[in-house]
Design a protein around this motif. Structure first.
Motif, PDB file in Angstrom:
ATOM      1  N   ALA A 103       9.601   2.348   9.718  1.00  0.00           N
ATOM      2  CA  ALA A 103       8.839   2.586  11.157  1.00  0.00           C
ATOM      3  C   ALA A 103       7.612   3.219  10.835  1.00  0.00           C
ATOM      4  CB  ALA A 103       9.972   3.566  11.885  1.00  0.00           C
ATOM      5  N   THR A 148      12.995  10.695   5.159  1.00  0.00           N
ATOM      6  CA  THR A 148      13.265  10.899   6.709  1.00  0.00           C
ATOM      7  C   THR A 148      11.783  10.654   7.441  1.00  0.00           C
ATOM      8  OG1 THR A 148      14.760  12.459   6.299  1.00  0.00           O
ATOM      9  CG2 THR A 148      13.986  12.545   8.513  1.00  0.00           C
ATOM     10  N   VAL A 159      12.516  -0.187  14.768  1.00  0.00           N
ATOM     11  CA  VAL A 159      13.097   0.180  13.407  1.00  0.00           C
ATOM     12  C   VAL A 159      13.341  -1.037  12.508  1.00  0.00           C
ATOM     13  CG1 VAL A 159      14.587   1.503  11.884  1.00  0.00           C
ATOM     14  CG2 VAL A 159      13.681   2.523  14.193  1.00  0.00           C
ATOM     15  N   ARG A 197      23.504   9.907  17.178  1.00  0.00           N
ATOM     16  CA  ARG A 197      22.773   8.985  15.895  1.00  0.00           C
ATOM     17  C   ARG A 197      23.686   7.758  15.754  1.00  0.00           C
ATOM     18  NH1 ARG A 197      25.704  13.304  14.501  1.00  0.00           N
ATOM     19  NH2 ARG A 197      26.908  13.351  12.899  1.00  0.00           N
ATOM     20  N   VAL A 211      20.795   3.188   6.708  1.00  0.00           N
ATOM     21  CA  VAL A 211      19.627   3.631   7.577  1.00  0.00           C
ATOM     22  C   VAL A 211      20.255   4.453   8.842  1.00  0.00           C
ATOM     23  CG1 VAL A 211      17.737   3.041   9.064  1.00  0.00           C
ATOM     24  CG2 VAL A 211      18.093   1.872   6.770  1.00  0.00           C
ATOM     25  N   LEU A 213      19.640   6.207  12.647  1.00  0.00           N
ATOM     26  CA  LEU A 213      18.822   6.138  13.602  1.00  0.00           C
ATOM     27  C   LEU A 213      19.142   7.268  14.469  1.00  0.00           C
ATOM     28  CD1 LEU A 213      18.708   3.174  12.921  1.00  0.00           C
ATOM     29  CD2 LEU A 213      18.116   2.715  15.178  1.00  0.00           C
ATOM     30  N   THR A 224      20.656  -1.278  18.470  1.00  0.00           N
ATOM     31  CA  THR A 224      20.676  -2.166  17.189  1.00  0.00           C
ATOM     32  C   THR A 224      20.620  -3.684  17.545  1.00  0.00           C
ATOM     33  OG1 THR A 224      22.799  -2.155  16.482  1.00  0.00           O
ATOM     34  CG2 THR A 224      21.531  -0.151  16.047  1.00  0.00           C
ATOM     35  N   THR A 260      13.926   9.853  15.113  1.00  0.00           N
ATOM     36  CA  THR A 260      14.024   9.625  13.536  1.00  0.00           C
ATOM     37  C   THR A 260      14.573   8.626  12.716  1.00  0.00           C
ATOM     38  OG1 THR A 260      13.465  12.235  13.379  1.00  0.00           O
ATOM     39  CG2 THR A 260      14.538  11.062  11.462  1.00  0.00           C
ATOM     40  N   ALA A 261      14.075   8.100  12.020  1.00  0.00           N
ATOM     41  CA  ALA A 261      15.004   7.226  11.092  1.00  0.00           C
ATOM     42  C   ALA A 261      15.054   7.750   9.663  1.00  0.00           C
ATOM     43  CB  ALA A 261      14.315   5.675  11.217  1.00  0.00           C
TER      44      ALA A 261
END
Length: 304
Positions: A103, A148, A159, A197, A211, A213, A224, A260-261
């Motif tokens: 990202a 992160t 993402v 998440r 991964v 998210l 997704t 955040t990813a």
């Protein structure tokens, strides 16, 4: 799933940071995000225009990189917030065995997993098993590596895949909705392991990789390519199995507002992060973050 109560943890930093963190325990996080989500989904042209133009001005968003550069071409704030890039706006680095940024954003933390502990902020770690809601998977990733990436409100919010892999499992975990900026990461215990998440697990050349998210304050949802946009639940973990081959740079998901990813790689990948890539490094999707050592045959036990 990690059972962590919502009591404020010991605050660090100045009084302004402490006040900001404490206030997040007081506000009705889920209700606030639900209300914002309804407004963001509205297709009323007056609402959309007002929000899109104000948001772009406040955050200084430049539209040169996007497929629809005219702010009036979006039919809702969500449509604008998840705007697509123009062709070739983010070249995908083709370094052999390269791991690319999933990202646009800022590197919050990057490095090695200390046994089963991931660095959240200076002097603060959290358990990877809690993040994934799986003790078995936490043990598998011990001594691996992680990166992160924090997506600010002004960033591109889709993402993408940091490596080639087959998506084999998704696990949606309901949770809190704290902000995920540096101030909150510095002050809220187990921040990423307690927020809402989506865990995505992949079969790759170097074993199972992940991964994650992570949702945040006012984020109206996580989506997704395998699950679509998730319907929020306060108690239910939703796990699905898949077999979806994806190439490095392919879209994996998107956030409705900043979040955040987290990229997680096993020890078997022997990942070497780029020299100079560190806390608060600015990065764009597709840029090289590091490389993994891939043998001609997967190491025994390299998959969960």
């Amino acid at each position: 799933m990690n059972n962590i109560d919502n009591k404020p943890t010991k605050k660090r930093g100045n009084k302004k940071a402490q006040l900001f963190t404490t206030s997040q325990y007081i506000v009705p996080q889920q209700l606030l995000s639900k209300v914002v989500g309804k407004v963001a989904a509205s297709k009323n042209p007056l609402v959309t225009k007002a929000f899109v133009h104000t948001f772009a001005k406040v955050y200084g968003i430049k539209m040169n990189d996007y497929a629809r550069p005219d702010l009036d071409d979006y039919d809702s704030f969500n449509d604008f917030f998840t705007r697509e890039l123009a062709d070739n706006a983010r070249p995908i680095d083709q370094t052999p065995n390269g791991i690319v940024s999933p990202a646009d954003g800022m590197v919050s933390q990057i490095g090695r997993i200390n046994r089963e502990q991931i660095l959240q902020a200076k002097g603060r770690e959290y358990d990877i098993g809690h993040l994934l809601a799986s003790i078995e998977e936490g043990r598998y990733f011990q001594n691996g590596t992680f990166a992160t990436v924090y997506l600010a409100p002004s960033n591109y919010h889709r993402v993408h895949m940091p490596f080639d892999g087959t998506l084999i499992k998704t696990r949606y975990l309901p949770g809190t909705l704290f902000s995920v900026n540096n101030t909150t990461a510095d002050n809220v215990l187990d921040l990423f392991a307690r927020n809402e998440r989506m865990v995505c697990l992949f079969d790759t050349e170097f074993g199972t990789a992940a991964v994650v998210l992570v949702g945040a304050m006012i984020v109206a949802g996580i989506e997704t390519v395998a699950t679509g946009k998730m319907k929020r639940s306060t108690t239910t973990i939703q796990e699905q199995t898949h077999h979806i081959p994806l190439k490095k740079g392919d879209e994996l998901g998107r956030f409705y507002l900043g979040s955040t990813a987290i990229v997680i790689l096993p020890e078997a990948a022997n990942t070497q992060w780029q020299v100079g890539l560190q806390h608060e490094s600015v990065i764009k999707m597709g840029e090289l973050m590091g490389t993994a050592s891939v043998s001609s045959q997967k190491m025994a036990g390299a998959n969960i």
